[in-house]
Design a protein around this motif. Structure first.
Motif, mmCIF file in Angstrom:
data_model
loop_
_atom_site.group_PDB
_atom_site.id
_atom_site.type_symbol
_atom_site.label_atom_id
_atom_site.label_comp_id
_atom_site.label_asym_id
_atom_site.label_seq_id
_atom_site.Cartn_x
_atom_site.Cartn_y
_atom_site.Cartn_z
ATOM 1 N N GLU A 169 0.937 -1.161 0.035
ATOM 2 C CA GLU A 169 0.132 0.076 0.018
ATOM 3 C C GLU A 169 0.832 1.012 0.175
ATOM 4 O O GLU A 169 1.795 1.386 0.892
ATOM 5 N N GLY A 170 0.440 1.873 -0.922
ATOM 6 C CA GLY A 170 1.176 3.254 -0.872
ATOM 7 C C GLY A 170 2.680 3.572 -1.566
ATOM 8 O O GLY A 170 3.492 4.311 -1.492
ATOM 9 N N ALA A 171 3.133 2.106 -2.155
ATOM 10 C CA ALA A 171 4.316 2.256 -2.764
ATOM 11 C C ALA A 171 4.373 2.696 -4.200
ATOM 12 O O ALA A 171 3.331 2.968 -4.816
ATOM 13 N N ASN A 172 5.581 3.554 -4.500
ATOM 14 C CA ASN A 172 5.634 4.169 -5.911
ATOM 15 C C ASN A 172 5.670 3.012 -6.843
ATOM 16 O O ASN A 172 6.227 1.852 -6.695
ATOM 17 N N GLN A 173 5.763 3.549 -8.108
ATOM 18 C CA GLN A 173 5.598 2.579 -9.268
ATOM 19 C C GLN A 173 7.246 1.927 -9.284
ATOM 20 O O GLN A 173 7.196 0.811 -9.638
ATOM 21 N N PHE A 174 8.204 2.792 -8.856
ATOM 22 C CA PHE A 174 9.636 2.288 -8.958
ATOM 23 C C PHE A 174 9.654 1.109 -7.789
ATOM 24 O O PHE A 174 10.255 -0.121 -8.165
ATOM 25 N N GLU A 175 9.332 1.424 -6.719
ATOM 26 C CA GLU A 175 9.460 0.194 -5.622
ATOM 27 C C GLU A 175 8.535 -1.007 -6.211
ATOM 28 O O GLU A 175 8.828 -2.132 -6.044
ATOM 29 N N GLU A 176 7.332 -0.768 -6.926
ATOM 30 C CA GLU A 176 6.508 -1.790 -7.110
ATOM 31 C C GLU A 176 7.208 -2.742 -8.106
ATOM 32 O O GLU A 176 7.065 -4.051 -8.288
ATOM 33 N N GLU A 177 7.817 -2.001 -9.283
ATOM 34 C CA GLU A 177 8.494 -2.543 -10.410
ATOM 35 C C GLU A 177 9.854 -3.614 -9.829
ATOM 36 O O GLU A 177 9.964 -4.469 -10.198
#
Length: 183
Positions: free
Chosen positions: A125-133
């Motif tokens: 929750e609340g992760a940015n796109q870079f962190e998710e990728e």
């Protein structure tokens, strides 16, 4: 791969996997897999060959559901009562949070596991796109590698109740992982 499994449990000890290429208690890594005397599995929390932690209730419940011995006048009968359980402690502490799930899955696959149960995961929750990728890429590398060695990785879809299209859950969203949910 769980927090830990009480591999000495009365309903499990007969079905515990034994590493056929390791000589017990000789202080050597006979099979050259990087783990000395790993007879029944590995404890990544303590970096020892005893995959037991005092808080092993979840892992033990999951393992007995899968492979509890039948006809022993004790406990329950597991779904696959003669399946072998490779005990891998992946908790980062005795509370049960999983920190070594990837290491555990790799260990299991490299040591011949057919099915890797991964009853852990996390919604970012609340992760940015870079962190998710980045997490997706790492998860795909780990669990893709495990499946490339012939293992089926099964993971819970989590208990958050969140829509995973908008709140990714790892590692269950990796295509190589069989994600199991409830409704």
């Amino acid at each position: 791969v769980d927090g830990a499994v009480d591999w000495r449990h009365e309903d499990l000890y007969q079905n515990v996997w034994n590493n056929p290429n390791e000589i017990p208690n000789n202080g050597l890594d006979d099979d050259n897999n990087g783990y000395m005397d790993d007879i029944v599995g590995w404890n990544f929390h303590n970096d020892t060959n005893d995959p037991f932690l005092s808080n092993s209730s979840h892992g033990t419940r999951v393992a007995t559901t899968a492979s509890a011995t039948t006809n022993n006048n004790s406990g329950i009968a597991g779904a696959a009562w003669n399946a072998k359980i490779m005990s891998i402690a992946a908790a980062c502490d005795n509370v049960g949070y999983i920190c070594y799930g990837g290491e555990g899955a790799i260990y299991a696959a490299e040591n011949g596991a057919d099915i890797i149960n991964a009853s852990y995961g996390r919604v970012l929750e609340g992760a940015n796109q870079f962190e998710e990728e980045a997490l997706y890429s790492l998860s795909k590398d780990i669990y893709g590698y495990a499946t490339s060695l012939g293992a089926l990785v099964v993971n819970s879809a989590g208990n958050s109740g969140l829509d995973h299209d908008y709140n990714p859950h790892f590692p269950s969203m990796v295509p190589e992982v069989l994600s199991v949910g409830a409704s």
